[in-house]
Motif scaffolding. Sequence first.
Motif, PDB file in Angstrom:
ATOM      1  N   CYS A  31      28.273 -17.302  17.251  1.00 51.30           N
ATOM      2  CA  CYS A  31      28.738 -16.723  15.975  1.00 51.30           C
ATOM      3  C   CYS A  31      28.462 -15.220  15.926  1.00 51.30           C
ATOM      4  O   CYS A  31      29.398 -14.428  15.732  1.00 51.30           O
ATOM      5  N   PRO A  32      27.206 -14.760  16.124  1.00 44.62           N
ATOM      6  CA  PRO A  32      27.026 -13.298  16.169  1.00 44.62           C
ATOM      7  C   PRO A  32      27.798 -12.640  17.311  1.00 44.62           C
ATOM      8  O   PRO A  32      28.250 -11.499  17.170  1.00 44.62           O
ATOM      9  N   LEU A  33      27.980 -13.349  18.415  1.00 43.31           N
ATOM     10  CA  LEU A  33      28.742 -12.736  19.517  1.00 43.31           C
ATOM     11  C   LEU A  33      30.205 -12.553  19.118  1.00 43.31           C
ATOM     12  O   LEU A  33      30.831 -11.541  19.456  1.00 43.31           O
ATOM     13  N   ALA A  34      30.744 -13.519  18.383  1.00 44.28           N
ATOM     14  CA  ALA A  34      32.128 -13.399  17.907  1.00 44.28           C
ATOM     15  C   ALA A  34      32.275 -12.153  17.037  1.00 44.28           C
ATOM     16  O   ALA A  34      33.223 -11.364  17.187  1.00 44.28           O
ATOM     17  N   MET A  35      31.331 -11.982  16.125  1.00 44.73           N
ATOM     18  CA  MET A  35      31.424 -10.845  15.199  1.00 44.73           C
ATOM     19  C   MET A  35      31.180  -9.530  15.945  1.00 44.73           C
ATOM     20  O   MET A  35      31.792  -8.498  15.633  1.00 44.73           O
ATOM     21  N   THR A  36      30.305  -9.577  16.945  1.00 42.14           N
ATOM     22  CA  THR A  36      30.049  -8.383  17.755  1.00 42.14           C
ATOM     23  C   THR A  36      31.321  -7.976  18.493  1.00 42.14           C
ATOM     24  O   THR A  36      31.680  -6.792  18.561  1.00 42.14           O
ATOM     25  N   ASP A  37      31.999  -8.972  19.035  1.00 44.68           N
ATOM     26  CA  ASP A  37      33.257  -8.731  19.745  1.00 44.68           C
ATOM     27  C   ASP A  37      34.285  -8.136  18.767  1.00 44.68           C
ATOM     28  O   ASP A  37      34.979  -7.142  19.084  1.00 44.68           O
ATOM     29  N   GLY A  38      34.354  -8.709  17.566  1.00 41.45           N
ATOM     30  CA  GLY A  38      35.290  -8.195  16.566  1.00 41.45           C
ATOM     31  C   GLY A  38      34.964  -6.761  16.169  1.00 41.45           C
ATOM     32  O   GLY A  38      35.866  -5.916  16.025  1.00 41.45           O
ATOM     33  N   ALA A  39      33.676  -6.471  16.029  1.00 44.82           N
ATOM     34  CA  ALA A  39      33.272  -5.099  15.671  1.00 44.82           C
ATOM     35  C   ALA A  39      33.607  -4.141  16.812  1.00 44.82           C
ATOM     36  O   ALA A  39      34.073  -3.006  16.581  1.00 44.82           O
ATOM     37  N   ALA A  40      33.392  -4.600  18.049  1.00 43.84           N
ATOM     38  CA  ALA A  40      33.711  -3.741  19.203  1.00 43.84           C
ATOM     39  C   ALA A  40      35.207  -3.446  19.234  1.00 43.84           C
ATOM     40  O   ALA A  40      35.636  -2.318  19.521  1.00 43.84           O
ATOM     41  N   ARG A  41      36.026  -4.452  18.893  1.00 45.87           N
ATOM     42  CA  ARG A  41      37.487  -4.248  18.858  1.00 45.87           C
ATOM     43  C   ARG A  41      37.839  -3.173  17.821  1.00 45.87           C
ATOM     44  O   ARG A  41      38.586  -2.238  18.094  1.00 45.87           O
ATOM     45  N   ILE A  42      37.267  -3.308  16.637  1.00 39.58           N
ATOM     46  CA  ILE A  42      37.597  -2.352  15.571  1.00 39.58           C
ATOM     47  C   ILE A  42      37.111  -0.954  15.951  1.00 39.58           C
ATOM     48  O   ILE A  42      37.862   0.026  15.849  1.00 39.58           O
ATOM     49  N   LEU A  43      35.871  -0.856  16.404  1.00 37.26           N
ATOM     50  CA  LEU A  43      35.329   0.477  16.683  1.00 37.26           C
ATOM     51  C   LEU A  43      36.005   1.114  17.909  1.00 37.26           C
ATOM     52  O   LEU A  43      36.066   2.339  18.022  1.00 37.26           O
ATOM     53  N   SER A  44      36.532   0.285  18.803  1.00 36.51           N
ATOM     54  CA  SER A  44      37.272   0.843  19.955  1.00 36.51           C
ATOM     55  C   SER A  44      38.589   1.476  19.506  1.00 36.51           C
ATOM     56  O   SER A  44      39.082   2.407  20.145  1.00 36.51           O
ATOM     57  N   ASP A  45      39.163   0.952  18.415  1.00 37.87           N
ATOM     58  CA  ASP A  45      40.521   1.357  18.038  1.00 37.87           C
ATOM     59  C   ASP A  45      40.601   2.228  16.785  1.00 37.87           C
ATOM     60  O   ASP A  45      41.681   2.738  16.470  1.00 37.87           O
ATOM     61  N   ALA A  46      39.473   2.345  16.056  1.00 39.71           N
ATOM     62  CA  ALA A  46      39.572   2.924  14.707  1.00 39.71           C
ATOM     63  C   ALA A  46      39.723   4.445  14.707  1.00 39.71           C
ATOM     64  O   ALA A  46      40.008   5.038  13.672  1.00 39.71           O
ATOM     65  N   GLY A  47      39.476   5.081  15.842  1.00 40.29           N
ATOM     66  CA  GLY A  47      39.592   6.537  15.881  1.00 40.29           C
ATOM     67  C   GLY A  47      38.406   7.239  15.237  1.00 40.29           C
ATOM     68  O   GLY A  47      38.491   8.420  14.898  1.00 40.29           O
ATOM     69  N   ASN A  48      37.311   6.519  15.035  1.00 38.08           N
ATOM     70  CA  ASN A  48      36.092   7.137  14.472  1.00 38.08           C
ATOM     71  C   ASN A  48      35.117   7.362  15.631  1.00 38.08           C
ATOM     72  O   ASN A  48      34.308   6.497  15.972  1.00 38.08           O
ATOM     73  N   ASP A  49      35.214   8.554  16.242  1.00 38.33           N
ATOM     74  CA  ASP A  49      34.451   8.807  17.479  1.00 38.33           C
ATOM     75  C   ASP A  49      32.954   8.720  17.258  1.00 38.33           C
ATOM     76  O   ASP A  49      32.207   8.285  18.137  1.00 38.33           O
ATOM     77  N   GLU A  50      32.521   9.148  16.074  1.00 36.90           N
ATOM     78  CA  GLU A  50      31.078   9.162  15.829  1.00 36.90           C
ATOM     79  C   GLU A  50      30.513   7.731  15.831  1.00 36.90           C
ATOM     80  O   GLU A  50      29.524   7.440  16.512  1.00 36.90           O
ATOM     81  N   LEU A  51      31.178   6.844  15.075  1.00 38.12           N
ATOM     82  CA  LEU A  51      30.692   5.452  15.026  1.00 38.12           C
ATOM     83  C   LEU A  51      30.867   4.759  16.374  1.00 38.12           C
ATOM     84  O   LEU A  51      29.981   4.028  16.828  1.00 38.12           O
ATOM     85  N   ALA A  52      32.004   5.005  17.010  1.00 31.67           N
ATOM     86  CA  ALA A  52      32.239   4.367  18.316  1.00 31.67           C
ATOM     87  C   ALA A  52      31.170   4.837  19.304  1.00 31.67           C
ATOM     88  O   ALA A  52      30.591   4.022  20.041  1.00 31.67           O
ATOM     89  N   GLY A  53      30.889   6.130  19.288  1.00 33.38           N
ATOM     90  CA  GLY A  53      29.904   6.676  20.226  1.00 33.38           C
ATOM     91  C   GLY A  53      28.517   6.123  19.971  1.00 33.38           C
ATOM     92  O   GLY A  53      27.731   5.927  20.890  1.00 33.38           O
ATOM     93  N   ARG A  54      28.228   5.863  18.710  1.00 32.87           N
ATOM     94  CA  ARG A  54      26.890   5.359  18.385  1.00 32.87           C
ATOM     95  C   ARG A  54      26.752   3.862  18.722  1.00 32.87           C
ATOM     96  O   ARG A  54      25.771   3.450  19.322  1.00 32.87           O
TER      97      ARG A  54
END
Length: 549
Positions: A137-160
């Motif tokens: 369950c946490p891995l699913a959400m982690t994967d989902g967060a990684a998908r969003i942060l990879s695509d959202a264009g927010n370099d600061e959050l993605a980098g962190r």
Amino acid sequence: MSAHEPLSTLQTPPEPGDGWDHPGNWLLRAWLARSVPEDLLAQHRPVLAELGRLSGGDWYRMQLEDRLNEPRLTSWSAWGERIDEIELTPLWRRAHRWAAEYGLVATGYDASLGRHARLLQFARAWMYIPSTDFYGCPLAMTDGAARILSDAGNDELAGRALPHLLSTDPGAFWTSGQWMTETVGGSDVGRTETIARRDEHGRWRLTGRKWFTSAATSEIALTLARPDGNPDGSRGLALFYLEPRDEAGRLQNIEVLRLKDKLGTRKLPTAELWLDGAPATPVNGLERGVAAIAPMLNITRTWNAVTACALMQRALALAGDYARKRIAFGRPLAELPLHRETLADLEADHAAASSALLATVDLLGTVEQGEPDDADTAALRLLTPLIKLGTARDAVAGVSEALEAFGGAGYIEDTGIPQLLRDVQVLSIWEGTTNVLSLDTLRALAAVGIEPWLARMNGRLDGCRQPALNARVKQAREQLGAVPHWLAGDPQALEPQARRLALNLYRLTGLVELLALADHWLGRGDDRPLAVARHYQDLRFRLEPLRGG
Ligand code: MFK
């Protein structure tokens, strides 16, 4: 005779066996061998085999030993400080380490694997999930967060965050929560009541109650809140990133009100939280929050479906082993024709569910890292809710049937079997109920139409060359031919029938994908997929009639 000596025959307990090499795991192996180039698969087989051995062996034993442990919340220190510490179960602490070391999230983002990254990732997850008490369950959400942060264009959050979410170092690996459900419900997310306001330093702060936050110990979370003054409804929401704890490990303006007293998934520290001005950062703008979090939903729904298939497989493996060991009416259960047929029915359902799932995972890999065309992206949009709702229902029914295959023993807690049934029940609720996913099917159809899916299904049948399949393919083609008629007419009239429609599309997907797999392996001298495809078509392939359709 000592009072402690057994008075009668002792039953040898069932074992799940090796998760990867188990004869019952033929479909996953057959699918990978067809879809992943042999040199690439050869590099990944050793890790899949290792995961399968651990999951069916040491991890399974640890899981049984850990059975009575549950997470514990301590709200206050002895000296009156509010601490809200959550103590995880021993297996959960290990599961975090294993998830990092075996790249359970990272593999899906490994560019060197190209369009096969998702299949290879979810094959690992398939091995890992049954013995790790819903750490998926946490891995699913982690994967989902990684998908969003990879695509959202927010370099600061993605980098962190991304280097942590995709880390294979247990010390550096972070998981993510998805805090969406509020007291108004888990379905109608547009009514979210949490408010976002800027403080005197310009920092966004969130205030509200999050009613179900699974995996409350995650290092980050993505959540929805309404910036003060924004309009009602989902368009007025924004997607926020937050880190619940500061560097000293103290919660930042968040209180854990309680851990939820759930029917199943009890190892998972699902919490109710009060955000009292928790600091947060907008991910990508200050509106359209539901659309912004949707990519996470689609990934977690795919994990939901993998979990359904992996847990069905575990239940089947245990029931199959028991059938070989358990003697009744003078023979092992496995030799009693009706018992054998009952298990074969379950295997057929599992094979069709797994085929629909793996086809979707395959397509997800193409869309993310391959060379997709518009039809691929459109078909994936429709397939995702279908496999989520269909595999969840099959898992609830299938695990219940498998439990019955143990007779009274399946009803006894310390066999570990009842936990399986309680746990799978969450799969048709978590990440959207069957009805919500049926309505999402209509939303997807309105957005992309039926054609991309239909063309894909017909393409699969066109590819079937083996004469032994002719009659089966013909029957499937006729049933596919009915689909456009179901959709003709007033879309509003379809809403009360959305569940029947979605289940029909799901079953057709499983059948067609299974026939295509059977065709491939028949051409290579293996007729097992054909036998299972026939069994499935004969047994279950009675489409739900649509009223007036
Ligand atoms: C594992 C153990 C767990 C432990 C226990 C947990 C117990 C259960 C806890 C829970 O509560 S789980 C429930 C979690 N909640 C969900 O999964 C959400 C369920 N509800 C939905 O999925 C609704 O369909 C949804 C909230 C998305 C409806 O939202 P709206 O705003 O009423 O619908 P709308 O206006 O059609 O969609 C808004 C936008 O999102 C649209 O885009 P635009 O703004 O561009 O027009 C949609 O196209 C887009 N969208 C919605 N769903 C999408 C999507 N886009 C892509 N994919 C999707 N699936």
